[in-house]
Scaffold this motif. Structure first.
Motif, short mmCIF file in Angstrom:
data_model
loop_
_atom_site.label_atom_id
_atom_site.label_comp_id
_atom_site.label_asym_id
_atom_site.label_seq_id
_atom_site.Cartn_x
_atom_site.Cartn_y
_atom_site.Cartn_z
N UNK A 193 49.75 -30.66 -24.71
CA UNK A 193 50.75 -29.71 -24.25
C UNK A 193 51.12 -28.70 -25.34
N UNK A 194 51.13 -29.18 -26.56
CA UNK A 194 51.53 -28.31 -27.65
C UNK A 194 50.31 -27.82 -28.44
N UNK A 195 50.20 -26.53 -28.58
CA UNK A 195 49.15 -25.95 -29.41
C UNK A 195 49.85 -25.28 -30.57
N UNK A 196 49.25 -25.39 -31.74
CA UNK A 196 49.97 -24.77 -32.85
C UNK A 196 49.23 -23.58 -33.43
N UNK A 197 48.26 -23.07 -32.67
CA UNK A 197 47.53 -21.90 -33.15
C UNK A 197 48.48 -20.70 -33.20
N UNK A 198 48.57 -20.04 -34.35
CA UNK A 198 49.48 -18.90 -34.44
C UNK A 198 48.94 -17.68 -33.69
N UNK A 199 49.84 -16.83 -33.28
CA UNK A 199 49.45 -15.59 -32.59
C UNK A 199 50.05 -14.40 -33.32
N UNK A 251 54.83 -18.24 -32.78
CA UNK A 251 54.36 -19.45 -32.12
C UNK A 251 54.65 -19.30 -30.62
N UNK A 252 53.62 -19.55 -29.82
CA UNK A 252 53.77 -19.40 -28.37
C UNK A 252 53.73 -20.79 -27.73
N UNK A 253 54.58 -21.00 -26.77
CA UNK A 253 54.52 -22.26 -26.02
C UNK A 253 54.73 -21.95 -24.55
N UNK A 309 58.30 -18.81 -29.11
CA UNK A 309 59.31 -19.80 -29.49
C UNK A 309 60.03 -19.39 -30.75
N UNK A 355 56.77 -17.01 -37.21
CA UNK A 355 56.30 -17.84 -38.31
C UNK A 355 56.74 -17.17 -39.60
#
Ligand code: SF4
Lengths: 97, 382
Positions: free
Chosen positions: A1-7, A47-49, A54, A57
């Motif tokens: 559910x959680x991805x931590x790839x930055x955008x 950070x996108x969720x 959200x 960074x």
């Protein structure tokens, strides 16, 4: 559910309260409902969720961490080199090689 | 600051050399540990990362991981999945939820099964997608089955806010959001009752990443203070986790018991105040929330405030939603796993009757569940 790839924010649509972001080359839209108005700007890393920004960074902090890790590596490298030199000094089998 | 690139964020925190370097430091400093320590990673994202990068093998003998309850899909009790199933059976209803819920079995089947039998169940990537579905289906009632921890509650609330502001009449909510600190307390309390060895107790917590982005680290304040358990809020990447473990080891060695933040690039002490305010505007704590495998935990879930009950599918459909308790599969030991009393391979049907393609228990459903993570990456442990 959680991805931590930055955008990275590439565009802000104020009317729809959306940011257009680039996540490792993939472009997508994300809602700005959860961040203070005007706090996210083009060029920021976020950070996108599930379709929302959200948080931003903290670049300075990310860089600081990466620097610390590099220092750890360098220090370990140094220890490693020292160890090899010392081991080499005590090498009983040297004549066999 | 120098030009930062996306890939620095990405590769930098996954760099195998750095993981190895930190492993060396941890092994070195762990020699001084006053006693063996069990670290619970509360969050399923951490479980996934820890298993994917094989971090347990990098640990010395005296550091063990306990995989916590932080997978929103895994802790969803059958009763609530049945609610979703029953709602989806209503003629004029479109049931919408996040993709992770698709395979979780309730007592009547999963939502995937409901869809196969003709129900209009849709899986979306974001709550925002619900708006589009409602516009395209004005004659239908669109029910959003909302799941997740403090991380996703604000996104649900953002949708509620939009629905109210725009006066949308055909979107309703079934709220299943849960909160982390209460389940942490529950796990410590259940642990303290039968502390007999260091094999079954939580000595320290790895604080969740994304939950903490929203809530701030402040929600863990009481764990070092009142429960004598240090907490380090950690990022998701393997380098983050390794650094956080090193920070915990140092706390024990220096006889400190504190709340620290490793994931400073995203987590502050206060967190995202705007998101917190939105959540407080629409939600209040429910007296009890039943967690799959763990039972009822007081004030561990959210519900819509009374003034928004016209949006609350649990109230609107109260007459058709069952209230009876449902038992979990007899052989499933998810509860023990979530409590840190057992590891997935100790389950007699792990990998045989229960696997990701046909999960019998919830820990096998999501990639963040401990059983699924062991199934996928467990061979690394040998
Ligand atoms: S393997 Fe399946 S049945 Fe066994 S504990 Fe895990 S989820 Fe439950």
């Amino acid at each position: 559910m959680c991805l931590s790839i930055p955008s990275k924010v590439v565009e802000i649509n104020q009317e729809l309260n959306l940011a257009v972001v680039d996540t490792m080359g993939v472009t997508r839209k994300a809602g700005l409902d959860l961040v203070e108005e005007g706090s996210v700007k083009v060029g920021d890393y976020v950070l996108i969720h599930i379709g929302f920004v959200m948080n931003k960074i903290d670049e300075e902090d990310a860089l600081e961490s990466l620097k610390v890790y590099n220092e750890i590596l360098e220090k370990l490298d140094e220890e490693e080199r020292e160890r090899l030199v010392l081991e080499d000094d005590n090498c009983e089998n040297r004549t066999l090689q | 600051m120098s030009e930062l690139q996306l890939k620095d964020f990405y590769d930098g925190f996954r760099n195998p050399d750095v993981i190895g370097g930190l492993a060396k430091l941890i092994n070195e400093e762990a020699k001084q540990l006053p006693h063996p320590i069990n670290i619970m990673e509360v969050c399923g994202g951490h479980t996934h990362s820890i298993m994917k990068y094989g971090l347990p093998q990098l640990m010395p003998q005296n550091i063990k991981f306990i995989h916590g309850p932080g997978c929103p899909v895994c802790i969803m009790p059958k009763e609530r999945i049945d609610h979703a199933y029953i709602l989806s059976q209503q003629e004029d209803v479109i049931l919408v939820t996040l993709g992770d819920m698709i395979k979780v079995p309730g007592s009547k089947g999963s939502l995937q099964d409901a869809r196969a039998k003709g129900a209009d169940v849709r899986f979306v990537y974001s709550p925002l997608d619900v708006l589009k579905i409602s516009v395209e289906n004005p004659e239908k009632k669109v029910i959003f089955f909302a799941i997740g921890f403090e991380t996703t509650a604000p996104m649900t609330v953002a949708l509620i806010d939009t629905v109210i502001k725009r006066g949308i009449k055909n979107i309703f909510f079934h709220i299943n959001h849960v909160t982390v600190p209460e389940v942490m307390v529950e796990l410590i309390d259940s642990r303290d009752e039968h502390v007999d060895s260091y094999n079954n107790r939580i000595d320290a917590f790895l604080g969740p990443s994304h939950v903490s982005v929203i809530t701030g680290a402040k929600i863990y304040e009481k764990f070092p203070k009142e429960y004598n358990r240090p907490v380090v809020v950690s990022g998701f990447e393997p380098v983050d986790v390794m650094e956080a473990i090193l920070m915990l080891v140092r706390q024990f060695n220096e006889q400190r018991c504190e709340l620290e933040i490793q994931y400073k690039r995203l987590v502050s002490y206060e967190g995202n105040l705007k998101a917190q305010q939105l959540v407080e505007k629409y939600f209040e704590k429910a007296d009890l929330f039943k967690w799959r495998g763990l039972g009822n935990i007081p004030e561990s879930g959210y519900k819509l405030k009374n003034e928004y009950s016209e949006l609350d599918a649990q109230i609107i459909y109260d007459a058709i939603l069952p209230k009876e308790e449902i038992e979990d599969h007899k052989l499933c030991i998810c509860g023990d796993i979530l409590r840190g009393m057992a590891n997935p391979p100790e389950c007699t049907i792990f990998g045989t009757a229960c696997k990701p393609s046909s999960p019998l228990g919830s820990c096998m459903v999501s990639s963040e569940g401990a059983c699924a993570a062991y199934y996928k990456y467990g061979n690394l442990l040998k």
